[in-house]
Design a protein around this motif. Structure first.
Motif, PDB file in Angstrom:
ATOM      1  N   LEU A   1       0.844  -1.194   0.000  1.00 53.85           N
ATOM      2  CA  LEU A   1       0.000   0.000   0.000  1.00 53.85           C
ATOM      3  C   LEU A   1       0.877   1.240   0.000  1.00 53.85           C
ATOM      4  O   LEU A   1       1.979   1.233   0.555  1.00 53.85           O
ATOM      5  N   PRO A   2       0.399   2.339  -0.599  1.00 55.68           N
ATOM      6  CA  PRO A   2       1.114   3.611  -0.453  1.00 55.68           C
ATOM      7  C   PRO A   2       1.188   3.986   1.026  1.00 55.68           C
ATOM      8  O   PRO A   2       0.189   3.873   1.751  1.00 55.68           O
TER       9      PRO A   2
ATOM     10  N   VAL B   1      -2.537   4.254   2.766  1.00 57.11           N
ATOM     11  CA  VAL B   1      -3.741   4.467   1.971  1.00 57.11           C
ATOM     12  C   VAL B   1      -4.085   3.201   1.196  1.00 57.11           C
ATOM     13  O   VAL B   1      -3.250   2.659   0.471  1.00 57.11           O
ATOM     14  N   ALA B   2      -5.306   2.739   1.378  1.00 49.30           N
ATOM     15  CA  ALA B   2      -5.860   1.684   0.528  1.00 49.30           C
ATOM     16  C   ALA B   2      -6.820   2.379  -0.427  1.00 49.30           C
ATOM     17  O   ALA B   2      -7.959   2.693  -0.039  1.00 49.30           O
ATOM     18  N   PRO B   3      -6.388   2.700  -1.652  1.00 51.54           N
ATOM     19  CA  PRO B   3      -7.200   3.533  -2.548  1.00 51.54           C
ATOM     20  C   PRO B   3      -8.618   2.996  -2.727  1.00 51.54           C
ATOM     21  O   PRO B   3      -8.827   1.819  -3.008  1.00 51.54           O
TER      22      PRO B   3
ATOM     23  N   GLU C   1      -3.386  -7.288  -4.610  1.00 50.26           N
ATOM     24  CA  GLU C   1      -4.381  -8.346  -4.496  1.00 50.26           C
ATOM     25  C   GLU C   1      -5.413  -8.194  -5.626  1.00 50.26           C
ATOM     26  O   GLU C   1      -5.824  -7.073  -5.941  1.00 50.26           O
ATOM     27  N   PRO C   2      -5.865  -9.289  -6.242  1.00 52.11           N
ATOM     28  CA  PRO C   2      -6.912  -9.181  -7.265  1.00 52.11           C
ATOM     29  C   PRO C   2      -8.214  -8.707  -6.651  1.00 52.11           C
ATOM     30  O   PRO C   2      -8.580  -9.131  -5.548  1.00 52.11           O
TER      31      PRO C   2
ATOM     32  N   LEU D   1      -2.832  -6.144   9.025  1.00 50.29           N
ATOM     33  CA  LEU D   1      -4.074  -5.599   8.482  1.00 50.29           C
ATOM     34  C   LEU D   1      -4.326  -6.058   7.050  1.00 50.29           C
ATOM     35  O   LEU D   1      -5.436  -6.514   6.718  1.00 50.29           O
ATOM     36  N   VAL D   2      -3.316  -5.973   6.185  1.00 51.27           N
ATOM     37  CA  VAL D   2      -3.541  -6.369   4.795  1.00 51.27           C
ATOM     38  C   VAL D   2      -3.712  -7.881   4.667  1.00 51.27           C
ATOM     39  O   VAL D   2      -4.410  -8.364   3.765  1.00 51.27           O
ATOM     40  N   HIS D   3      -3.106  -8.626   5.596  1.00 50.31           N
ATOM     41  CA  HIS D   3      -3.312 -10.079   5.588  1.00 50.31           C
ATOM     42  C   HIS D   3      -4.775 -10.403   5.906  1.00 50.31           C
ATOM     43  O   HIS D   3      -5.374 -11.305   5.301  1.00 50.31           O
TER      44      HIS D   3
END
Length: 304
Positions: free
Chosen positions: A247-248, A260-262, A300-301, A290-292
């Protein structure tokens, strides 16, 4: 989810090393941890020390960059690059071979040039006021302030930043008086914000440049700022951060990270203990957790 992550971080033994070269930062307990998640639909999920203000330090470079692009547009890139540095955040090594042009706006040299750009049409007091108004408006919180003790401590200990500024001035890439530029830059870094305030302030980067229906920057500029955060937001640790979190993000030596998760969420974490690259040790771990759990990584698709 935020509470679960905060509970996990509370139990971690290895917490990193608190920055000690700025005396007020050295006094912060490494036991602190906060997380705030603000989603695109306005929900807030906070846990731990999410409402305790901390020195955001280099995270302020995101907001300074946004203001500078608004002031001069793409003219900025004649004075600051857009490439990862591969060097420490306060390195002077590349400036000689690259004729005083910093690699990107998120290393110290680049942020000093960005500050100089803002001072091209403002006095230091005006530029500091503009920054304060900007983050207050973004976060919807007028209580955000600058920690003057941190600003003074940075002024007293910022010898390497003075060297960077004078070196760039020698190459003609700094127009203002060095002391005025650095004084303004130090005040930007001394902004004190909580995780909740910071996550709220980052919503425009999550939401295509808009907050509450109002445009902060164009969608194109928001996308480009996010791209720079992804490639350069963690100094010479940016590649590893992209690899682990995807993530940025922008870190600060006060232990904060804005991520940021756009289109999904704006996230802020804080834990003052740093890893060897100067980024929050537990903050990075928490974002990886968190992203996991969510699959929010941009790699991630997306399933419609």
């Amino acid at each position: 989810m935020a509470k679960g992550i905060a509970a996990d971080m509370r139990d971690e033994v290895q917490r990193g090393k608190v920055a000690d070269y700025i005396p007020p930062l050295a006094q912060v307990s490494p036991d602190r941890f906060g997380i705030a998640i603000v989603t695109a639909d306005g929900q807030q999920h906070c846990a731990g020390d999410a409402d305790e203000p901390f020195s955001i330090q280099s995270i302020s470079k995101v907001f300074a960059l946004t203001l500078a692009i608004g002031a001069v547009g793409d003219e900025l890139w004649a004075r600051v690059g857009r490439e990862p540095s591969g060097s420490a955040f306060n390195s002077i090594v590349q400036l000689e071979s690259e004729h005083g042009i910093p690699r990107n706006p998120f290393i110290n040299a680049g942020a000093i040039v960005v500050t100089d750009v803002l001072l091209g049409h403002l006095e230091p007091r005006e530029a500091i006021g503009q920054m304060l108004r900007f983050v207050r408006e973004l976060s919807g919180d007028d209580t955000i302030a600058i920690d003057e003790s941190v600003a003074r401590a940075e002024q007293d200990t910022g010898f390497r930043n003075k060297a960077l500024a004078n070196y760039m001035r020698a190459f003609g890439n700094l127009n203002g008086e060095v002391d005025k530029v650095l004084g303004t830059y130090f005040h930007f870094c001394a902004l004190a914000m909580s995780c909740r305030q910071l996550a709220m302030a980052g919503r425009y980067l999550m939401n295509g440049g808009r907050v509450d229906g109002h445009g902060v920057v164009t969608a194109r500029r928001a996308r480009r700022i996010n791209a720079l955060m992804m490639s350069c937001g963690h100094y010479d640790n940016s590649g590893d951060f992209a690899y682990r979190i995807g993530l940025p993000g922008k870190s600060g030596v006060g232990g904060g990270i804005l991520c940021v998760a756009p289109g999904i969420a704006s996230v802020a974490v804080w834990s003052p203990g740093l890893n060897a690259a100067g980024n929050s040790h537990l903050g990075t771990m928490a974002l990886e957790r968190l992203v996991h759990l969510t699959g929010w990584s941009v790699f991630e698709p997306r399933r419609g």
